[in-house]
Design a protein around this motif. Sequence first.
Motif, short mmCIF file in Angstrom:
data_model
loop_
_atom_site.label_atom_id
_atom_site.label_comp_id
_atom_site.label_asym_id
_atom_site.label_seq_id
_atom_site.Cartn_x
_atom_site.Cartn_y
_atom_site.Cartn_z
N VAL A 62 105.99 72.42 3.18
CA VAL A 62 106.71 72.87 1.99
C VAL A 62 106.03 74.12 1.45
O VAL A 62 104.80 74.21 1.40
N GLU A 63 106.83 75.10 1.06
CA GLU A 63 106.27 76.36 0.56
C GLU A 63 105.43 76.10 -0.69
O GLU A 63 105.85 75.40 -1.61
N ALA A 64 104.25 76.71 -0.69
CA ALA A 64 103.32 76.53 -1.81
C ALA A 64 103.80 77.31 -3.04
O ALA A 64 104.58 78.26 -2.94
N VAL A 65 103.32 76.89 -4.19
CA VAL A 65 103.63 77.59 -5.44
C VAL A 65 102.95 78.96 -5.41
O VAL A 65 101.80 79.09 -4.97
N GLU A 66 103.66 79.97 -5.82
CA GLU A 66 103.13 81.34 -5.81
C GLU A 66 101.86 81.43 -6.64
O GLU A 66 101.77 80.88 -7.73
N GLU A 67 100.86 82.16 -6.10
CA GLU A 67 99.60 82.32 -6.80
C GLU A 67 99.77 83.26 -8.00
O GLU A 67 100.76 83.97 -8.12
N ASN A 68 98.77 83.25 -8.88
CA ASN A 68 98.79 84.09 -10.07
C ASN A 68 98.99 85.56 -9.68
O ASN A 68 98.15 86.14 -9.00
N PRO A 69 100.10 86.19 -10.08
CA PRO A 69 100.37 87.56 -9.65
C PRO A 69 99.42 88.59 -10.25
O PRO A 69 99.36 89.72 -9.76
N ASP A 70 98.69 88.22 -11.31
CA ASP A 70 97.78 89.17 -11.94
C ASP A 70 96.45 89.29 -11.19
O ASP A 70 95.67 90.21 -11.44
N ILE A 71 96.17 88.34 -10.30
CA ILE A 71 94.94 88.41 -9.51
C ILE A 71 95.15 89.37 -8.34
O ILE A 71 96.15 89.30 -7.63
N ILE A 72 94.21 90.29 -8.16
CA ILE A 72 94.27 91.21 -7.02
C ILE A 72 93.50 90.56 -5.86
O ILE A 72 92.30 90.29 -5.97
N LYS A 73 94.20 90.33 -4.77
CA LYS A 73 93.59 89.67 -3.61
C LYS A 73 93.26 90.73 -2.56
O LYS A 73 94.13 91.54 -2.18
N PHE A 74 92.01 90.73 -2.11
CA PHE A 74 91.65 91.69 -1.06
C PHE A 74 90.72 91.02 -0.04
O PHE A 74 90.06 90.02 -0.33
N SER A 75 90.73 91.57 1.15
CA SER A 75 89.89 91.04 2.22
C SER A 75 89.14 92.17 2.91
O SER A 75 89.53 93.35 2.82
N LEU A 76 88.08 91.82 3.58
CA LEU A 76 87.32 92.77 4.39
C LEU A 76 87.60 92.47 5.85
O LEU A 76 87.42 91.33 6.30
N ILE A 77 88.05 93.49 6.57
CA ILE A 77 88.34 93.29 7.98
C ILE A 77 87.52 94.27 8.80
O ILE A 77 87.02 95.28 8.28
N GLY A 78 87.37 93.99 10.06
CA GLY A 78 86.61 94.86 10.93
C GLY A 78 86.02 94.10 12.10
O GLY A 78 86.07 92.86 12.15
N ARG A 79 85.47 94.83 13.04
CA ARG A 79 84.84 94.20 14.19
C ARG A 79 83.62 93.39 13.75
O ARG A 79 83.10 93.59 12.66
N PRO A 80 83.14 92.47 14.61
CA PRO A 80 81.92 91.75 14.27
C PRO A 80 80.75 92.70 14.07
O PRO A 80 80.65 93.75 14.69
N ASN A 81 79.87 92.33 13.17
CA ASN A 81 78.60 93.03 12.95
C ASN A 81 78.75 94.42 12.33
O ASN A 81 77.92 95.30 12.57
N VAL A 82 79.81 94.64 11.54
CA VAL A 82 79.91 95.90 10.81
C VAL A 82 79.36 95.75 9.39
O VAL A 82 79.30 96.73 8.65
N GLY A 83 78.98 94.52 9.02
CA GLY A 83 78.35 94.31 7.72
C GLY A 83 79.26 93.79 6.64
O GLY A 83 79.00 93.97 5.45
N LYS A 84 80.34 93.09 7.02
CA LYS A 84 81.27 92.59 6.01
C LYS A 84 80.62 91.56 5.10
O LYS A 84 80.77 91.61 3.87
N SER A 85 79.89 90.62 5.67
CA SER A 85 79.24 89.58 4.86
C SER A 85 78.19 90.18 3.93
O SER A 85 78.06 89.79 2.78
N SER A 86 77.43 91.15 4.45
CA SER A 86 76.43 91.82 3.61
C SER A 86 77.08 92.58 2.46
O SER A 86 76.55 92.62 1.35
N LEU A 87 78.25 93.17 2.72
CA LEU A 87 78.97 93.88 1.66
C LEU A 87 79.42 92.90 0.58
O LEU A 87 79.31 93.21 -0.62
N ILE A 88 79.90 91.75 0.99
CA ILE A 88 80.32 90.75 0.00
C ILE A 88 79.15 90.33 -0.86
O ILE A 88 79.25 90.24 -2.10
N ASN A 89 78.02 90.05 -0.23
CA ASN A 89 76.84 89.65 -0.99
C ASN A 89 76.43 90.74 -1.98
O ASN A 89 76.05 90.45 -3.12
N ALA A 90 76.51 92.00 -1.54
CA ALA A 90 76.12 93.11 -2.41
C ALA A 90 77.09 93.29 -3.56
O ALA A 90 76.70 93.56 -4.70
N ILE A 91 78.38 93.13 -3.29
CA ILE A 91 79.39 93.27 -4.34
C ILE A 91 79.21 92.18 -5.39
O ILE A 91 79.28 92.43 -6.60
#
Length: 436
Positions: free
Chosen positions: A165-194
């Motif tokens: 069943v389709e889920a209830v739409e999330e809060n539209p005021d929240i900005i959702k973003f993700s980090l993408i890229g090849r392995p070992n480009v430092g995405k996890s380290s960037l998250i920790n730093a942010i």
Amino acid sequence: MALPTVAIVGRPNVGKSTLFNRIAGERISIVEDVEGVTRDRIYATGEWLNRSFSLIDTGGIDDVDAPFMEQIKHQADIAMTEADVIVFVVSGKEGVTDADEYVSKILYRTNKPVILVVNKVDNPEMRSDIYDFYSLGLGDPYPVSSVHGIGTGDVLDAIVENLPVEAVEENPDIIKFSLIGRPNVGKSSLINAILGEERVIASPIAGTTRDAIDTHFTDSSGQEFLMIDTAGMRKSGKVYENTEKYSVMRSMRAIDRSDIVLMVINAEEGIREYDKRIAGFAHEAGKGIIIVVNKWDTITKDNRTVKEWEDDIRDNFQYISYAPIIFVSALTKQRLNKLPDMIKAISESQNKRIPSAVLNDVIMDAIATNPTPTDKGKRLKIFYGTQVAVKPPTFVIFVNEEELMHFSYLRFLENQIRAAFGFEGTPIHLIARKRK
């Protein structure tokens, strides 16, 4: 909001990829006039009866040196772990095989809906042979011919019927973003730093992060963000471990849920061919994009370095020329404080609406500057345009004949609209439609 996932499993040579292509239809291909925008055929988006779903083809990506049964078990493992609905494909020409029985026993123990598809039933006389497949214990078999498209509508009906069943739409005021890229480009380290905390385990070993992890945070202005860390993506030809296959799927699901993606490049390694392909996933999905060059502190620089890097990125990522570029360091936190404002600015671009009167003034000025093209003596006429959607901003241009709207002229109009209204960081879609 993540789309439900449908996995296609089965032994080799039963027609999984043909069925995958049939269900995916035109959505499997990215049509662009520049190189580097090609989607791996492991993943596509399907749609039926107004329900969209992610489609996974689990075939053709296993280590050829692995034992045959082990390959099939890995496919079933992927389906059991990631899918909401499993499509199990067998061959009507060969009948029930030991491999089919092996997979069915694994799938039978899951709590996932399993749709049994008997492929290669190319003529009505073969339908009497499908009853042997009831012995697999997976319910009614669906006879289809993927090559000719026979019976695929019934399979799609069954898929949609079994989607969650389709889920209830999330809060539209929240900005959702993700980090993408090849392995070992430092995405996890960037998250920790942010975040300023060790939220995700960071390691120099490629492929450490297996899951997509959600993190909520709020900036100084009170804007709430949802940050999704995606597992590193690998080329399908190098994805031998079934856990790595999970990573690719989870990354694609994270992109589906995101409004904006941060395409992370390793400054130490430079731009790789697969960086362009990963960015293509987000571009086709209509997501806002920021190109983030990480580990900027580790390279030797002079007064030309930034310009050379920007030129190189623009040359390699021509199809996302709208994406801003930022050079950062997760280690020193260089320029990381600029990311939230950049993300908010792109979110505003994604949600921007242009009044039709203003839009048509820009279109008419564009036509005066560069008249519409002709083909075989017939000239393209543009009557008017209107914005029909946001995220991404989408415009319908009403014309006399759709075939006369050449891709290059559509791109020209897009550039004129961007020059007038900005839209930095977000793709915009222009659709030519015949006026009725």
